[in-house]
Design a protein around this motif. Structure first.
Motif, PDB file in Angstrom:
ATOM      1  N   GLU A   1      -7.026 -72.090 -37.583  1.00  0.00           N
ATOM      2  CA  GLU A   1      -6.549 -70.738 -37.822  1.00  0.00           C
ATOM      3  C   GLU A   1      -6.996 -70.163 -39.160  1.00  0.00           C
TER       4      GLU A   1
ATOM      5  N   ARG B   1     -10.178 -66.083 -40.346  1.00  0.00           N
ATOM      6  CA  ARG B   1      -9.922 -64.851 -41.086  1.00  0.00           C
ATOM      7  C   ARG B   1     -11.233 -64.151 -41.399  1.00  0.00           C
ATOM      8  N   THR B   2     -11.196 -62.826 -41.412  1.00  0.00           N
ATOM      9  CA  THR B   2     -12.404 -62.077 -41.737  1.00  0.00           C
ATOM     10  C   THR B   2     -12.666 -62.128 -43.235  1.00  0.00           C
TER      11      THR B   2
ATOM     12  N   ASP C   1     -10.519 -59.628 -45.086  1.00  0.00           N
ATOM     13  CA  ASP C   1      -9.141 -60.062 -45.321  1.00  0.00           C
ATOM     14  C   ASP C   1      -9.058 -61.027 -46.496  1.00  0.00           C
ATOM     15  N   ILE C   2     -10.003 -61.960 -46.559  1.00  0.00           N
ATOM     16  CA  ILE C   2     -10.022 -62.940 -47.650  1.00  0.00           C
ATOM     17  C   ILE C   2     -10.237 -62.228 -48.977  1.00  0.00           C
TER      18      ILE C   2
ATOM     19  N   ASP D   1      -7.118 -60.433 -50.145  1.00  0.00           N
ATOM     20  CA  ASP D   1      -6.130 -61.357 -50.707  1.00  0.00           C
ATOM     21  C   ASP D   1      -6.538 -61.846 -52.086  1.00  0.00           C
TER      22      ASP D   1
ATOM     23  N   GLU E   1      -5.775 -68.601 -48.221  1.00  0.00           N
ATOM     24  CA  GLU E   1      -6.094 -69.137 -46.902  1.00  0.00           C
ATOM     25  C   GLU E   1      -7.413 -68.575 -46.408  1.00  0.00           C
ATOM     26  N   GLY E   2      -8.263 -69.454 -45.909  1.00  0.00           N
ATOM     27  CA  GLY E   2      -9.545 -69.041 -45.367  1.00  0.00           C
ATOM     28  C   GLY E   2     -10.697 -69.255 -46.321  1.00  0.00           C
TER      29      GLY E   2
END
Length: 101
Positions: A34, A38-39, A42-43, A46, A87-88
């Motif tokens: 999961e 993430r795109t 998005d990363i 964040d 995350e990611g």
């Protein structure tokens, strides 16, 4: 003791306690992957949210390159750890400069 058994929707793992023979948890393959779904946008968003200075993160395939100017070079490892916590993020590359040595 640990066992792995397939399920209709994919595979999952369970951890069994050898003392009580109770299920301790279940992890599906989707759970493990999961964070990698993430795109890059998005990363990067964040990363901008947690790094509270004017740094410019660029993200490609989960690899974040952080560009910008820091007040002190000793802050580079701190920024790298903060970015790595998102995350990611699969790798961090720092292309930072500092006004002070």
């Amino acid at each position: 003791m640990s066992s792995v058994a397939p399920s209709p929707g994919g595979s999952f793992s369970t951890a069994m306690s050898s003392v009580t023979s109770t299920v301790q948890g279940v992890v599906s393959g989707g759970d493990l992957l999961e964070v990698f779904l993430r795109t890059d946008e998005d990363i990067a968003s964040d990363v901008r949210g947690i790094v509270m200075v004017d740094l410019l993160p660029e993200t490609a395939d989960g690899i974040v390159t952080v560009n910008g100017l820091l007040a002190d070079r000793s802050l580079v490892p701190v920024v790298a750890r903060m970015v790595r916590s998102v995350e990611g993020v699969v790798d961090v590359r720092c292309a930072l400069t500092s006004s002070r040595v």
